[in-house]
Design a protein around this motif. Structure first.
Motif, PDB file in Angstrom:
ATOM      1  N   ALA A 118       0.859  -1.181   0.000  1.00  0.00           N
ATOM      2  CA  ALA A 118       0.000   0.000   0.000  1.00  0.00           C
ATOM      3  C   ALA A 118       0.896   1.233   0.000  1.00  0.00           C
ATOM      4  O   ALA A 118       1.912   1.273   0.702  1.00  0.00           O
ATOM      5  CB  ALA A 118      -0.899   0.008   1.226  1.00  0.00           C
ATOM      6  N   ILE A 165      -3.585   5.259   1.463  1.00  0.00           N
ATOM      7  CA  ILE A 165      -4.063   3.922   1.826  1.00  0.00           C
ATOM      8  C   ILE A 165      -3.088   3.248   2.784  1.00  0.00           C
ATOM      9  O   ILE A 165      -3.502   2.524   3.690  1.00  0.00           O
ATOM     10  CB  ILE A 165      -4.356   3.054   0.584  1.00  0.00           C
ATOM     11  N   GLU A 189      -8.111  -0.310  -2.235  1.00  0.00           N
ATOM     12  CA  GLU A 189      -9.198  -0.218  -1.251  1.00  0.00           C
ATOM     13  C   GLU A 189      -9.092  -1.413  -0.323  1.00  0.00           C
ATOM     14  O   GLU A 189      -8.625  -2.475  -0.728  1.00  0.00           O
ATOM     15  CB  GLU A 189     -10.578  -0.276  -1.923  1.00  0.00           C
TER      16      GLU A 189
END
Length: 101
Positions: free
Chosen positions: A56, A60, A96
Motif C-alpha cells: 500500500a 491507503i 481499497e
C-alpha cells in the motif's frame, strides 16, 4: 494495451512491515495475507489456500497502518511485478480495503 487488472480477495494478515517512507516522503506499508476459500472449478469443489503479498502506498498505507496480524481484510487492487528484476513475483497493490473483524 490491455487495461484489465483487478483483484478482489479476502484474507487474514499474517505478516506486516512497519510503516516507512520513500525518499519523496510517500508512506509505504507491506503485508501478507493468507486466503482460504472453496471455489468451483470444472464443476467440482476445490479448496483454495494461498498467501498473497500486498503493498500500500500513500493515503491507503497510512489508513492501513493500524491493522494488526490476525485481522481479516477484504482487499481490492491490481497486481504488478515485485520489481523489474523479479518480474515473475507478483504483489497486489492495494487501492481499497475493508476490515472484516
Amino acid at each position: 494495451m490491455d487495461k484489465r487488472n483487478r483483484v478482489l480477495i479476502d484474507g487474514t494478515v499474517i505478516k506486516r512491515s512497519d510503516l516507512r517512507y520513500t525518499p519523496a516522503g510517500m508512506p509505504v506499508l507491506e503485508l501478507v495475507i493468507t486466503h482460504l476459500s472453496e471455489q468451483i472449478e470444472a464443476g467440482r469443489h476445490r479448496k483454495v489456500e494461498c498467501e498473497v503479498a500486498m503493498m500500500a502506498l500513500g493515503d491507503i498505507a497510512a489508513k492501513l497502518d493500524p491493522v494488526q496480524i490476525g485481522q481479516r481484510l477484504a482487499s481490492k487492487g491490481f497486481i504488478a511485478a515485485k520489481s523489474n528484476r523479479y518480474r515473475n513475483e507478483l504483489v497486489l497493490h492495494l487501492e481499497e480495503f475493508e476490515l472484516l473483524n
